[in-house]
Each structure stands twice: as C-alpha cells, then as structure tokens.
Design a protein around this motif. Sequence first.
Motif, PDB file in Angstrom:
ATOM      1  N   ILE A 163     -75.533 -18.199 -49.940  1.00  0.00           N
ATOM      2  CA  ILE A 163     -75.397 -17.588 -51.274  1.00  0.00           C
ATOM      3  C   ILE A 163     -74.187 -18.400 -51.747  1.00  0.00           C
ATOM      4  CG2 ILE A 163     -74.263 -15.277 -52.066  1.00  0.00           C
ATOM      5  CD1 ILE A 163     -75.332 -13.893 -49.617  1.00  0.00           C
ATOM      6  N   ASP A 164     -74.345 -18.872 -53.082  1.00  0.00           N
ATOM      7  CA  ASP A 164     -73.402 -19.428 -53.625  1.00  0.00           C
ATOM      8  C   ASP A 164     -72.163 -18.646 -54.125  1.00  0.00           C
ATOM      9  OD1 ASP A 164     -73.550 -18.509 -56.290  1.00  0.00           O
ATOM     10  OD2 ASP A 164     -75.029 -19.667 -56.852  1.00  0.00           O
ATOM     11  N   GLY A 165     -71.090 -19.541 -54.254  1.00  0.00           N
ATOM     12  CA  GLY A 165     -69.731 -18.855 -54.516  1.00  0.00           C
ATOM     13  C   GLY A 165     -69.752 -17.735 -55.820  1.00  0.00           C
TER      14      GLY A 165
ATOM     15  N   LYS B 240     -69.823 -12.103 -57.486  1.00  0.00           N
ATOM     16  CA  LYS B 240     -70.464 -10.917 -58.162  1.00  0.00           C
ATOM     17  C   LYS B 240     -70.547  -9.931 -57.104  1.00  0.00           C
ATOM     18  CE  LYS B 240     -74.646  -9.910 -60.651  1.00  0.00           C
ATOM     19  NZ  LYS B 240     -75.793 -10.497 -61.353  1.00  0.00           N
ATOM     20  N   ARG B 241     -70.915 -10.290 -56.055  1.00  0.00           N
ATOM     21  CA  ARG B 241     -71.444  -8.981 -54.936  1.00  0.00           C
ATOM     22  C   ARG B 241     -70.392  -8.211 -54.601  1.00  0.00           C
ATOM     23  NH1 ARG B 241     -76.493 -10.994 -51.108  1.00  0.00           N
ATOM     24  NH2 ARG B 241     -77.598 -12.034 -52.939  1.00  0.00           N
TER      25      ARG B 241
ATOM     26  N   GLY C  25     -66.832 -18.762 -63.520  1.00  0.00           N
ATOM     27  CA  GLY C  25     -65.980 -18.397 -62.482  1.00  0.00           C
ATOM     28  C   GLY C  25     -64.941 -17.321 -62.804  1.00  0.00           C
ATOM     29  N   LEU C  26     -64.121 -17.566 -63.820  1.00  0.00           N
ATOM     30  CA  LEU C  26     -62.970 -16.601 -64.349  1.00  0.00           C
ATOM     31  C   LEU C  26     -63.929 -15.557 -64.806  1.00  0.00           C
ATOM     32  CD1 LEU C  26     -60.551 -19.333 -65.504  1.00  0.00           C
ATOM     33  CD2 LEU C  26     -60.374 -17.952 -63.370  1.00  0.00           C
ATOM     34  N   GLU C  27     -64.629 -15.793 -65.697  1.00  0.00           N
ATOM     35  CA  GLU C  27     -65.403 -14.524 -66.422  1.00  0.00           C
ATOM     36  C   GLU C  27     -66.051 -13.639 -65.370  1.00  0.00           C
ATOM     37  OE1 GLU C  27     -67.706 -16.166 -69.638  1.00  0.00           O
ATOM     38  OE2 GLU C  27     -66.015 -16.141 -70.972  1.00  0.00           O
ATOM     39  N   MET C  28     -66.582 -14.007 -64.339  1.00  0.00           N
ATOM     40  CA  MET C  28     -67.208 -13.278 -63.354  1.00  0.00           C
ATOM     41  C   MET C  28     -66.210 -12.412 -62.503  1.00  0.00           C
ATOM     42  SD  MET C  28     -70.335 -15.602 -62.059  1.00  0.00           S
ATOM     43  CE  MET C  28     -70.722 -14.390 -60.697  1.00  0.00           C
ATOM     44  N   GLY C  29     -65.094 -12.737 -62.605  1.00  0.00           N
ATOM     45  CA  GLY C  29     -63.958 -11.978 -61.944  1.00  0.00           C
ATOM     46  C   GLY C  29     -63.024 -12.641 -60.838  1.00  0.00           C
ATOM     47  N   GLY C  30     -63.233 -14.267 -61.061  1.00  0.00           N
ATOM     48  CA  GLY C  30     -62.287 -15.062 -60.111  1.00  0.00           C
ATOM     49  C   GLY C  30     -60.985 -14.959 -60.683  1.00  0.00           C
ATOM     50  N   ASP C  31     -60.086 -15.145 -59.950  1.00  0.00           N
ATOM     51  CA  ASP C  31     -58.669 -15.313 -60.347  1.00  0.00           C
ATOM     52  C   ASP C  31     -57.888 -16.655 -60.718  1.00  0.00           C
ATOM     53  OD1 ASP C  31     -57.810 -12.344 -59.968  1.00  0.00           O
ATOM     54  OD2 ASP C  31     -59.218 -12.704 -57.990  1.00  0.00           O
ATOM     55  N   ASP C  32     -58.460 -17.653 -60.265  1.00  0.00           N
ATOM     56  CA  ASP C  32     -57.800 -19.068 -60.321  1.00  0.00           C
ATOM     57  C   ASP C  32     -59.044 -20.137 -59.994  1.00  0.00           C
ATOM     58  OD1 ASP C  32     -56.213 -20.870 -61.098  1.00  0.00           O
ATOM     59  OD2 ASP C  32     -54.762 -20.451 -59.741  1.00  0.00           O
TER      60      ASP C  32
ATOM     61  N   GLU D 162     -69.181  -4.158 -55.653  1.00  0.00           N
ATOM     62  CA  GLU D 162     -68.506  -3.228 -54.466  1.00  0.00           C
ATOM     63  C   GLU D 162     -67.249  -2.715 -54.583  1.00  0.00           C
ATOM     64  OE1 GLU D 162     -70.539  -1.904 -52.234  1.00  0.00           O
ATOM     65  OE2 GLU D 162     -72.177  -2.884 -53.074  1.00  0.00           O
ATOM     66  N   ARG D 163     -66.612  -3.139 -55.793  1.00  0.00           N
ATOM     67  CA  ARG D 163     -65.182  -2.882 -56.249  1.00  0.00           C
ATOM     68  C   ARG D 163     -64.168  -3.605 -55.218  1.00  0.00           C
ATOM     69  NH1 ARG D 163     -67.879  -1.811 -60.150  1.00  0.00           N
ATOM     70  NH2 ARG D 163     -67.682   0.261 -61.322  1.00  0.00           N
ATOM     71  N   ILE D 164     -64.583  -4.559 -54.691  1.00  0.00           N
ATOM     72  CA  ILE D 164     -63.456  -5.438 -53.754  1.00  0.00           C
ATOM     73  C   ILE D 164     -62.886  -6.455 -54.861  1.00  0.00           C
ATOM     74  CG2 ILE D 164     -63.496  -7.069 -51.735  1.00  0.00           C
ATOM     75  CD1 ILE D 164     -65.781  -5.858 -50.680  1.00  0.00           C
ATOM     76  N   MET D 165     -61.412  -5.717 -54.928  1.00  0.00           N
ATOM     77  CA  MET D 165     -60.758  -6.800 -55.947  1.00  0.00           C
ATOM     78  C   MET D 165     -59.738  -7.645 -55.306  1.00  0.00           C
ATOM     79  SD  MET D 165     -62.357  -5.283 -58.175  1.00  0.00           S
ATOM     80  CE  MET D 165     -61.754  -6.311 -59.442  1.00  0.00           C
ATOM     81  N   THR D 166     -60.053  -8.451 -54.338  1.00  0.00           N
ATOM     82  CA  THR D 166     -59.323  -9.427 -53.405  1.00  0.00           C
ATOM     83  C   THR D 166     -59.209 -10.442 -54.394  1.00  0.00           C
ATOM     84  OG1 THR D 166     -60.132  -8.665 -51.269  1.00  0.00           O
ATOM     85  CG2 THR D 166     -59.119 -10.559 -51.629  1.00  0.00           C
TER      86      THR D 166
END
Length: 225
Positions: A56-58, A63-64, A89-96, A68-72
């Motif tokens: 599974i890529d990063g 996304k998964r 990556g950032l638009e998908m919910g990454g932080d940095d 699942e509402r895992i916001m680490t």
Amino acid sequence: MRLLIVEDNVDLLDSMKQILQNDFEIETATDGEEGLFLAMQNIYDVILLDVMLPEIDGFELLKRLRNERIMTPILFVTAKDALEDRVTGLEMGGDDYLVKPFQAPELIARIRALLRRSGNLTIDHTIRYRGIELFGKEQEIKIDEHPVKLTITQYELLEYLIQNSGKIVTKEQIYDRIWGFDSDTTVAIVEVYIHHLRKKLESFGYHKDIQNVRGIGYILKNPME
C-alpha cells in the motif's frame, strides 16, 4: 513520545532510528500494509511515512487512516519532491513533507513542530546560539539571561535559523518549514517576520547576525565567527 516510521529502505530506516531513538520510542514497518495495521492498532504521537511503499503506498495509507478518523500527525519523508506530490499529500490530510535526502536536525525540528501543533511536545530540549537559549518544552527564550517574549511563529523562525546557522536558507525553505504549502499567505511573509525578529533581537545586538543573501534568502552567521 511514540513514533511510527513506515519506510521500506532498511538502511535509511536504521539511520532514522539512530537519529531519533534517544528522544522517542520507535516502532517501524517496512511496507504499507504493516504500517497501516500498526497505525490502526496503536496510538502514536507522529507517523513518519514514505510515499513509495510495497503493498500500500503512503498516499493510500494516509487516506485509509483519515477515513477511520485517525488524526495522528503525518510527516511524509520521501524522495518524491515534485510540487504536485507535496500538494497531494497535504491535501489528503498529511501535516508536513520532508524530501530526501535530509539532515538530522531538520527531521527532528519538523517532528517537534508537529508535536507543538498537536499539543504533545513534552521533550525538554534547549537550543543555544551564542547568548540565545531556546527552551523547547516551554517554548521560552532567554537572551543574555533575560527572558524575551516571542510569538509562536517568531520562535519557530529563530529556531530554524539557529538549527541551520552558518548555512544559507532560502525564503522558500523558510516558508515551507514555518507556514507550509497549505498556508493562505505567500512567501513574502518571510521578509515581514525576519524584520520583526530582528527588532526583537536588536536591543541585544544580535539582529546583525541574521544576514541577507540577496535574491536567495538569509544566513544566521556561524556562532564561532
């Protein structure tokens, strides 16, 4: 503090563990499927995530997790340096986003910045430059033993300059590090904050240590000079 590193390059994985193991509890995975399983089952303060992973890529892993509402907080650490990859990556919910190859101080600084933003920073870490001391745990600063009040952004800017003292840092690097690609400001904000930071340092005589590099950015002169 507990970190999960998901990286399929074993040599790089070992190197990152050596850099971070004194300050963090480290768990690792070498493919996306294992990384997803660990991230779903355990609680981490930050996840360091490669993009190009087996199984599974990063991006899909992120996304998964978000579904699942895992916001680490997620720090992408990857060789994919194209602007569209970083934006994705950032638009998908990454932080940095940290591009390989990287220096150990920048890796640590980015992790600490994510921990500050999430309210999880409890590491007692002091950075020193000549008579300037930055106390990471309290996010306080003393100059020649005198307490000085900085905004969070000013603190992060000074921290970044000190960690790269003696090196030229571009305005774009500063903007990426402090504000990030998802900011609604422009790179011109860097000049404004450099100006304000110099004002805070002026009464102590350190404002001249931040030197302009015309057309490129800035350099905090080597403290040994």
